[in-house]
Design an enzyme around this catalytic site. Structure first.
Site, short mmCIF file in Angstrom:
data_model
loop_
_atom_site.label_atom_id
_atom_site.label_comp_id
_atom_site.label_asym_id
_atom_site.label_seq_id
_atom_site.Cartn_x
_atom_site.Cartn_y
_atom_site.Cartn_z
N HIS A 186 3.92 27.33 28.40
CA HIS A 186 3.48 27.05 29.76
C HIS A 186 3.10 28.32 30.50
O HIS A 186 2.21 28.29 31.35
CB HIS A 186 4.58 26.30 30.51
CG HIS A 186 4.60 24.84 30.22
ND1 HIS A 186 5.74 24.08 30.25
CD2 HIS A 186 3.61 23.98 29.88
CE1 HIS A 186 5.44 22.83 29.95
NE2 HIS A 186 4.17 22.75 29.71
N CYS A 485 -11.21 23.83 16.71
CA CYS A 485 -10.84 23.58 18.10
C CYS A 485 -9.46 24.14 18.42
O CYS A 485 -8.88 23.82 19.46
CB CYS A 485 -10.86 22.08 18.40
SG CYS A 485 -9.69 21.10 17.46
#
Length: 560
Positions: A186, A485
């Site tokens: 995060h 990706c």
């Protein structure tokens, strides 16, 4: 030490006085008991949890965007019914409210840490909710960071909780440095969203003395203490020059000799479309649809799904939009679809396309909603299944897509078996997209969220490059495209190597697009191929990176 080295996860240069955050909340002593009124103590614990939940939601509403999603998820932790029942039971057995919270969270913490993957990465978030609740119960200052100082500071911590960082801005904090975390933590996500330089997995950083001038390079991962004025100015000039060159770049992704390499964006929902367009994305290479499903008591309706898909598709008329079907289950559980049995190793459990095999009605509804959304837009819609291991699974997904009326069905290559037998899978699927994060996790048996295993998660590992090359070759042999990706696609130097390995498109966080576009434009396809060959010939990441750079002379102009 005058320098520290970690993993750069958000580019740019930041300079300021170091502020070390200490989150230590005293552990309630073992055996701490309440005065005998269990009901009152239960109510006190419940009130504290609710107070923390409301504060997290308030912070999230102020932060907006990615920060709000993260903090809302933390608020759900504080309101978890199972956790509340655990705390109430411990209070009933005589434990004080703060000790019951500590022990109750501890049991959940063990479950998350053992799960690894997505849930394992949430341990730090759970610890933060626990500490905030204990602080409320014991009348202690709530852990946090300073709101403002005279000058922007460098925030240093063992790890940072989302509640600490979500309300900060570039005019408050110059950079983040943490001892733990990784590219998908995060701290990394929020730092990139804020545009603040960040270095994670930086051992020993919390030993930096408070107030020490700190220079942080979020691209290289270098953290330098007490630099001279000349060093700071040189770093800032190099960063400014690089930004100027990147800002001047535009147009479609391609090598210097005109070989096209579509540059696409990874997004987690309609709210990230604007940033993708601002950074010149030619389309979407990874649309994560689980944001619609996670953290809910009931599944999203078909109409809600259709609207979310249509909003993104309409933003890219004529461009490709790769929509990954629900990647949940096991380490990303769905409240409305509990697991049929406990899984000792959820990262290797019933997740992704495996969940759809157990619940085909969910896949059918999602694919049909996507097909209806596709009918409303001109974007080239491509459906993609996660966690595909065999050709049979690829064939099953392709058949489901055709039945729903979707013209293109692809698979994620994130399990080594898919790369090893890429030709077989390519015979069934219309395209590949390599997820380097999970592919590395499974290839090296290294949890992608553990800072201690960051070296094995390095996308420059030659063995990982070998697997990418296998996937690209297998796809090419069947005349099918193979994109990447994962986080690796956003590394400008590694992007050239991936093109040299045969990768046909690159999808990344939107902020990474300008640098990748600029680096590709300065090198020919042949130079990319030579760089890829040199990297694969190395035996470890650092030599692989150095060998590749020796074939990419255009990096010097960009100060990369």
């Amino acid at each position: 030490m005058s320098t520290f080295t970690g993993v750069g996860v958000s580019p740019g240069v930041g300079f300021g006085a170091g502020h070390v955050v200490v989150h230590e909340i005293p552990v309630p002593p073992p055996g701490a008991r309440h005065g005998g009124d269990a009901e009152a103590e239960r109510a006190r614990a419940a009130d504290a949890l609710e107070q923390v939940a409301r504060d997290l939601e308030r912070r999230g509403a102020l932060a907006g965007g990615e920060g709000q999603k993260v903090l809302d998820a933390q608020a759900l932790m504080a309101r978890d019914p199972g956790l509340a029942a655990e705390v109430a039971e411990l209070v009933g057995a005589g434990a004080s409210a703060s000790r019951a919270v500590y022990e109750g969270f501890g049991r959940y913490r063990e479950m998350l840490a053992g799960a690894g993957g997505y849930l394992g990465a949430r341990v730090a978030d759970l610890d933060d909710v626990r500490d905030r609740t204990i602080a409320v119960l014991d009348g202690l200052p709530v852990p946090g960071v300073p709101d403002r100082t005279a000058e922007p500071y460098v925030l240093v911590a063992r790890d940072l909780a989302p509640a600490d960082t979500a309300l900060l801005s570039r005019d408050v904090v110059a950079a983040f440095v943490t001892e733990e975390g990784g590219p998908t933590s995060h701290t990394a996500i929020i730092a990139r969203a804020m545009g603040v330089p960040a270095v994670v997995a930086c051992p020993g950083a919390t030993a930096i003395a408070a107030g020490t001038p700190v220079l942080v390079d979020g691209a290289s991962g270098l953290v330098r203490l007490s630099p001279s004025e000349q060093e700071v100015e040189a770093a800032r000039r190099a960063a400014a020059a690089r930004e100027a060159v990147l800002a001047a770049g535009n147009g479609l992704g391609a090598t210097a000799d005109g070989h096209p390499v579509p540059l696409l964006a990874n997004i987690g929902g309609p709210g990230e479309v604007e940033s993708a367009l601002e950074h010149g994305a030619e389309g979407v290479g990874l649309y994560r649809t689980e944001f619609l499903f996670l953290g809910r008591e009931q599944a999203p309706s078909a109409q809600e799904q259709e609207a979310a898909y249509a909003e993104v598709l309409k933003a890219f008329p004529g461009g490709p939009v790769v929509v990954r079907t629900l990647d949940a289950g096991a380490d990303k559980p769905l409240a409305f679809l509990p697991a049929k049995a406990a899984e000792p190793n959820p990262a290797l459990g019933v997740r992704g396309s495996r969940l759809f095999q157990a619940h085909p009605e969910m896949m059918r509804e999602q694919l049909e909603a996507l097909a209806r959304a596709a009918a409303q837009a001109s974007a080239r819609v491509q459906a993609m299944a996660p966690m595909v291991a065999t050709a049979e699974e690829a064939a099953r997904f392709a058949a489901a897509c055709r039945e729903a009326g979707l013209p293109s069905a692809g698979v994620m290559v994130e399990i080594p078996s898919a790369a090893l037998r890429a030709a077989d899978l390519a015979a069934e699927a219309d395209f590949f997209s390599v997820g380097t994060n999970d592919l590395a996790q499974y290839a090296f048996a290294a949890d992608r969220q553990l800072g201690a295993l960051t070296a094995l998660q390095d996308a420059w590992q030659p063995a990982l490059l070998d697997l990418v090359a296998m996937a690209a070759a297998g796809a090419a042999g069947q005349g099918k495209p193979c994109g990447v990706c994962g986080e690796a696609a956003g590394d400008p130097v590694l992007a050239c190597v991936l093109v040299g390995l045969g990768v046909t498109s690159l999808s990344m966080a939107a902020a990474s697009l300008p640098a990748v576009r600029a680096v590709l434009a300065r090198h020919t396809r042949e130079q990319c191929t030579l760089a890829a060959q040199a990297a694969r010939a190395a035996v470890s990441p650092a030599p692989a990176r150095a060998a590749a750079r020796s074939h990419l002379p255009g990096l010097a102009e960009l100060a990369l």
